[in-house]
Design a protein around this motif. Structure first.
Motif, PDB file in Angstrom:
ATOM      1  N   GLU A  46      -9.331 -77.693 -24.361  1.00 33.27           N
ATOM      2  CA  GLU A  46      -8.984 -77.160 -25.679  1.00 33.27           C
ATOM      3  C   GLU A  46     -10.228 -77.136 -26.540  1.00 33.27           C
ATOM      4  OE1 GLU A  46      -6.524 -79.742 -28.017  1.00 33.27           O
ATOM      5  OE2 GLU A  46      -6.015 -78.179 -29.466  1.00 33.27           O
ATOM      6  N   ILE A  48     -11.772 -77.381 -29.868  1.00 33.76           N
ATOM      7  CA  ILE A  48     -11.227 -77.933 -31.100  1.00 33.76           C
ATOM      8  C   ILE A  48     -12.072 -77.646 -32.317  1.00 33.76           C
ATOM      9  CG2 ILE A  48      -9.866 -79.724 -29.980  1.00 33.76           C
ATOM     10  CD1 ILE A  48     -12.123 -81.699 -30.712  1.00 33.76           C
ATOM     11  N   TYR A  60     -11.913 -74.482 -36.544  1.00 34.91           N
ATOM     12  CA  TYR A  60     -11.141 -75.640 -36.090  1.00 34.91           C
ATOM     13  C   TYR A  60      -9.845 -75.166 -35.445  1.00 34.91           C
ATOM     14  CZ  TYR A  60     -14.219 -78.328 -39.122  1.00 34.91           C
ATOM     15  OH  TYR A  60     -15.319 -78.896 -39.716  1.00 34.91           O
ATOM     16  N   ALA A  61      -9.446 -75.861 -34.408  1.00 36.12           N
ATOM     17  CA  ALA A  61      -8.123 -75.638 -33.855  1.00 36.12           C
ATOM     18  C   ALA A  61      -7.081 -76.177 -34.833  1.00 36.12           C
ATOM     19  CB  ALA A  61      -7.993 -76.344 -32.512  1.00 36.12           C
ATOM     20  N   ASP A  62      -5.913 -75.582 -34.816  1.00 33.98           N
ATOM     21  CA  ASP A  62      -4.852 -76.026 -35.715  1.00 33.98           C
ATOM     22  C   ASP A  62      -4.524 -77.499 -35.499  1.00 33.98           C
ATOM     23  OD1 ASP A  62      -2.925 -72.909 -35.658  1.00 33.98           O
ATOM     24  OD2 ASP A  62      -4.661 -73.531 -36.851  1.00 33.98           O
ATOM     25  N   SER A  63      -4.684 -77.960 -34.270  1.00 32.49           N
ATOM     26  CA  SER A  63      -4.315 -79.334 -33.935  1.00 32.49           C
ATOM     27  C   SER A  63      -5.188 -80.370 -34.630  1.00 32.49           C
ATOM     28  CB  SER A  63      -4.375 -79.541 -32.418  1.00 32.49           C
ATOM     29  OG  SER A  63      -5.672 -79.239 -31.925  1.00 32.49           O
ATOM     30  N   VAL A  64      -6.376 -79.965 -35.096  1.00 25.99           N
ATOM     31  CA  VAL A  64      -7.277 -80.932 -35.721  1.00 25.99           C
ATOM     32  C   VAL A  64      -7.671 -80.545 -37.145  1.00 25.99           C
ATOM     33  CG1 VAL A  64      -8.217 -81.521 -33.460  1.00 25.99           C
ATOM     34  CG2 VAL A  64      -9.438 -79.875 -34.921  1.00 25.99           C
ATOM     35  N   LYS A  65      -7.230 -79.388 -37.592  1.00 24.59           N
ATOM     36  CA  LYS A  65      -7.626 -78.894 -38.906  1.00 24.59           C
ATOM     37  C   LYS A  65      -7.185 -79.875 -39.991  1.00 24.59           C
ATOM     38  CE  LYS A  65      -7.452 -74.513 -38.989  1.00 24.59           C
ATOM     39  NZ  LYS A  65      -6.965 -73.117 -39.023  1.00 24.59           N
ATOM     40  N   ARG A  67      -8.269 -82.845 -40.348  1.00 23.59           N
ATOM     41  CA  ARG A  67      -8.520 -84.224 -39.922  1.00 23.59           C
ATOM     42  C   ARG A  67      -9.927 -84.394 -39.344  1.00 23.59           C
ATOM     43  NH1 ARG A  67      -5.777 -86.268 -35.778  1.00 23.59           N
ATOM     44  NH2 ARG A  67      -5.436 -84.255 -34.747  1.00 23.59           N
ATOM     45  N   GLU A  87      -4.637 -89.613 -33.986  1.00 22.31           N
ATOM     46  CA  GLU A  87      -3.290 -89.755 -33.447  1.00 22.31           C
ATOM     47  C   GLU A  87      -3.384 -90.004 -31.941  1.00 22.31           C
ATOM     48  OE1 GLU A  87      -1.817 -85.902 -34.355  1.00 22.31           O
ATOM     49  OE2 GLU A  87      -1.730 -86.252 -36.531  1.00 22.31           O
ATOM     50  N   GLU A  89      -2.126 -88.438 -29.694  1.00 23.60           N
ATOM     51  CA  GLU A  89      -2.284 -87.133 -29.038  1.00 23.60           C
ATOM     52  C   GLU A  89      -3.729 -86.664 -29.006  1.00 23.60           C
ATOM     53  OE1 GLU A  89       1.683 -87.964 -30.142  1.00 23.60           O
ATOM     54  OE2 GLU A  89      -0.064 -87.821 -31.478  1.00 23.60           O
ATOM     55  N   ASP A  90      -4.600 -87.336 -29.733  1.00 19.89           N
ATOM     56  CA  ASP A  90      -6.029 -87.000 -29.702  1.00 19.89           C
ATOM     57  C   ASP A  90      -6.746 -87.665 -28.535  1.00 19.89           C
ATOM     58  OD1 ASP A  90      -5.951 -87.289 -33.260  1.00 19.89           O
ATOM     59  OD2 ASP A  90      -6.029 -85.416 -32.102  1.00 19.89           O
TER      60      ASP A  90
END
Length: 122
Positions: A46, A48, A60-65, A67, A87, A89-90
């Protein structure tokens, strides 16, 4: 040929922070777009975050935006990734990569490091 090397991974509790570093050598650092990519075992890589050679543009990927924050120090051939509010999930292996391609083509980047492992406990 450019060599890149990551550091800064480790074990952190959820909600905590880590800062990853990537140092590069071998070619002119400020000619290159730099990216951070992660991979969870058994899953696809992914992309990121990414930053253009000048640092003026970041993605940034949405998953980390919101943060994670990417930055670069061209004078010291260093790429950084500040990771906050981590998290579980990271949890993944984090790679630094470089190329003259645009950020959207991160999967084709030519130069990759060996990765640094990040584990976030719940």
């Amino acid at each position: 040929q450019m060599q890149v090397s990551e550091s800064g991974g480790g074990l952190v509790q959820a909600g905590g922070s880590l800062r990853l570093s990537c140092t590069a050598s071998g070619l002119r650092f400020d000619d290159y777009t730099m990216g951070w990519i992660r991979q969870i075992p058994g899953k696809k890589r992914e992309g990121i975050s990414c930053i253009t050679w000048s640092g003026e543009s970041t993605l940034y990927a949405d998953s980390v935006k919101g943060r994670f924050s990417i930055s670069r120090d061209n004078a010291n051939n260093t790429l950084l990734l500040q990771m906050d509010s981590l998290e579980p999930e990271d949890t993944a292996m984090y790679y630094c990569a470089a190329d003259r391609l645009p950020c959207t083509m991160w999967s084709y980047f030519a130069y990759w490091g060996q990765g640094t492992e990040v584990t976030v406990s719940s």
